[in-house]
Design a protein around this motif. Structure first.
Motif, PDB file in Angstrom:
ATOM      1  N   ALA A  46       0.853  -1.193   0.000  1.00  0.00           N
ATOM      2  CA  ALA A  46       0.000   0.000   0.000  1.00  0.00           C
ATOM      3  C   ALA A  46       0.886   1.238   0.000  1.00  0.00           C
ATOM      4  CB  ALA A  46      -0.919   0.012   1.219  1.00  0.00           C
ATOM      5  N   ASP A  47       0.440   2.276  -0.690  1.00  0.00           N
ATOM      6  CA  ASP A  47       1.128   3.561  -0.653  1.00  0.00           C
ATOM      7  C   ASP A  47       0.710   4.301   0.619  1.00  0.00           C
ATOM      8  OD1 ASP A  47       2.399   3.175  -3.096  1.00  0.00           O
ATOM      9  OD2 ASP A  47       0.703   4.004  -4.219  1.00  0.00           O
ATOM     10  N   LEU A  58      -0.064  12.190   3.751  1.00  0.00           N
ATOM     11  CA  LEU A  58      -0.499  10.820   3.987  1.00  0.00           C
ATOM     12  C   LEU A  58      -1.651  10.448   3.065  1.00  0.00           C
ATOM     13  CD1 LEU A  58      -0.465  10.771   7.893  1.00  0.00           C
ATOM     14  CD2 LEU A  58       0.962   9.350   6.408  1.00  0.00           C
ATOM     15  N   THR A  59      -1.593   9.249   2.549  1.00  0.00           N
ATOM     16  CA  THR A  59      -2.727   8.688   1.826  1.00  0.00           C
ATOM     17  C   THR A  59      -3.764   8.227   2.858  1.00  0.00           C
ATOM     18  OG1 THR A  59      -1.838   6.452   1.877  1.00  0.00           O
ATOM     19  CG2 THR A  59      -1.164   7.862   0.023  1.00  0.00           C
ATOM     20  N   PRO A  60      -4.985   7.907   2.446  1.00  0.00           N
ATOM     21  CA  PRO A  60      -5.957   7.363   3.408  1.00  0.00           C
ATOM     22  C   PRO A  60      -5.418   6.143   4.145  1.00  0.00           C
ATOM     23  CG  PRO A  60      -7.076   8.005   1.408  1.00  0.00           C
ATOM     24  CD  PRO A  60      -5.614   8.173   1.128  1.00  0.00           C
ATOM     25  N   ALA A  61      -4.725   5.258   3.419  1.00  0.00           N
ATOM     26  CA  ALA A  61      -4.124   4.092   4.069  1.00  0.00           C
ATOM     27  C   ALA A  61      -3.025   4.523   5.033  1.00  0.00           C
ATOM     28  CB  ALA A  61      -3.562   3.134   3.023  1.00  0.00           C
ATOM     29  N   ARG A  63      -2.868   7.368   6.717  1.00  0.00           N
ATOM     30  CA  ARG A  63      -3.445   7.946   7.929  1.00  0.00           C
ATOM     31  C   ARG A  63      -3.870   6.850   8.901  1.00  0.00           C
ATOM     32  NH1 ARG A  63      -5.506  11.798   4.238  1.00  0.00           N
ATOM     33  NH2 ARG A  63      -7.445  10.620   3.951  1.00  0.00           N
ATOM     34  N   SER A  64      -4.487   5.811   8.393  1.00  0.00           N
ATOM     35  CA  SER A  64      -4.902   4.705   9.253  1.00  0.00           C
ATOM     36  C   SER A  64      -3.702   4.008   9.861  1.00  0.00           C
ATOM     37  CB  SER A  64      -5.744   3.698   8.455  1.00  0.00           C
ATOM     38  OG  SER A  64      -6.926   4.293   7.969  1.00  0.00           O
ATOM     39  N   ALA A  68      -2.490   3.725  13.957  1.00  0.00           N
ATOM     40  CA  ALA A  68      -2.270   2.433  14.614  1.00  0.00           C
ATOM     41  C   ALA A  68      -0.819   2.295  15.077  1.00  0.00           C
ATOM     42  CB  ALA A  68      -2.636   1.303  13.659  1.00  0.00           C
ATOM     43  N   ALA A  69       0.130   2.716  14.231  1.00  0.00           N
ATOM     44  CA  ALA A  69       1.542   2.594  14.578  1.00  0.00           C
ATOM     45  C   ALA A  69       1.884   3.431  15.795  1.00  0.00           C
ATOM     46  CB  ALA A  69       2.408   3.009  13.388  1.00  0.00           C
TER      47      ALA A  69
END
Length: 304
Positions: A46-47, A58-61, A63-64, A68-69
């Motif tokens: 994922a990018d 940040l891409t939407p992925a 940001r998520s 979490a990290a």
């Protein structure tokens, strides 16, 4: 690939806004930082970041993943602190920063007492007049003078300091004492600006700001030198009240234009909000706050 290390690199890059700045903070080559982020994206398929001349987005992925990290790394850090005993007794290292003169006069004596009370804690006291960055320099707690910008930091106000105008009795004996701020145009003044600059000293009267242009006879880049010029009877100086409190008390300097002083500057102790503060930091806050409030009250008559 060390997944936790890659997470930290990713978070640092996002917080810094660029891979090059992250590489400087982490002490790693830019190519290494870029490779770790790319490997992480490949591993996740994922990018996460959009790289542009304006910086990183940040891409939407992304940001998520960052959310979490960050949670994972915070939980890991808390587990390590708990395992190291930081929640059972105050121990470890603290990095504290403060303005140079305020730190020397007020923070240093309190820190020495803190070290005596908590022998398992060590403190690195960074005295600097520049604004330090918590992330870049791994600051635990800072003393700040002046209004604070909105941020995620927790701020506890300790008191206020005033911006005062003063001169020595020897100087005033041979010059007319200024009755209003604009009288300063007839006086020798000393400031941090260069002698050719248009210096403005700001005062307050009847709810309005008074901007008074003055021409400095001497521009000095060090506050101690400015105060020495005032003590020597060379002219009128303008400083923060804590910087000359002892000289005013000893009558080596006299305060001028007190009724025209601008709004006092707040003094805050600031630190990052955490789910659970390490005991060394909690102990430092609990120890320092009442003592610095007491010192500010003793010097300036009020703490809020």
């Amino acid at each position: 690939m060390d997944r936790l290390d890659a997470m930290q690199v990713m978070l640092t890059a996002v917080e810094c806004g660029s891979l090059s700045k992250a590489s400087r903070i982490l002490g790693q080559p830019l190519a290494t930082v870029s490779r770790k982020v790319s490997n992480l994206e490949s591993q996740l398929r994922a990018d996460l970041l959009i790289r542009s001349p304006k910086g990183l987005e940040l891409t939407p992925a992304g940001r998520s993943y960052v959310t979490a990290a960050k949670s994972i790394l915070e939980q890991l850090a808390e587990a390590e602190r708990a395992a190291a005993g930081e929640y059972s007794e105050p121990k470890g290292d603290l990095v504290v920063t403060a303005p140079i003169m305020f730190g020397r006069l007020h923070v240093m004596p309190v820190v020495i007492d803190y070290l005596s009370a908590f022998p398992e804690v060590s403190v690195e006291l960074m005295l600097t007049d520049r604004v330090t960055h918590f992330l870049d320099e791994q600051i635990d707690v800072a003393l700040r003078i002046g209004d604070l910008p909105d941020s995620s930091l927790i701020a506890t106000q300790l008191g206020n300091v005033r911006r005062v105008t003063c001169a020595s009795p020897a100087y005033l004996a041979s010059h007319t004492v200024p009755a209003v701020p604009h009288d300063l145009v007839d006086h020798d003044v000393f400031s941090f600006e260069g002698v050719s600059s248009n210096t403005i000293w700001r005062f307050w009267s009847c709810g309005k700001e008074l901007a008074v242009p003055v021409r400095s006879r001497l521009g000095v880049s060090n506050i101690d030198a400015v105060i020495e010029a005032g003590l020597a009877g060379a002219g009128v100086i303008r400083v923060l009240s804590y910087q000359v409190a002892d000289y005013v008390r000893d009558e080596r300097l006299e305060l001028l234009l007190e009724s025209y002083e601008p709004t006092p500057h707040p003094v805050h102790l600031v630190y990052y909000k955490q789910t659970r503060l390490p005991l060394k930091l909690r102990a430092f806050i609990d120890f320092v706050v009442p003592r610095l409030r007491s010192r500010l009250t003793a010097y300036f008559g009020h703490s809020d």
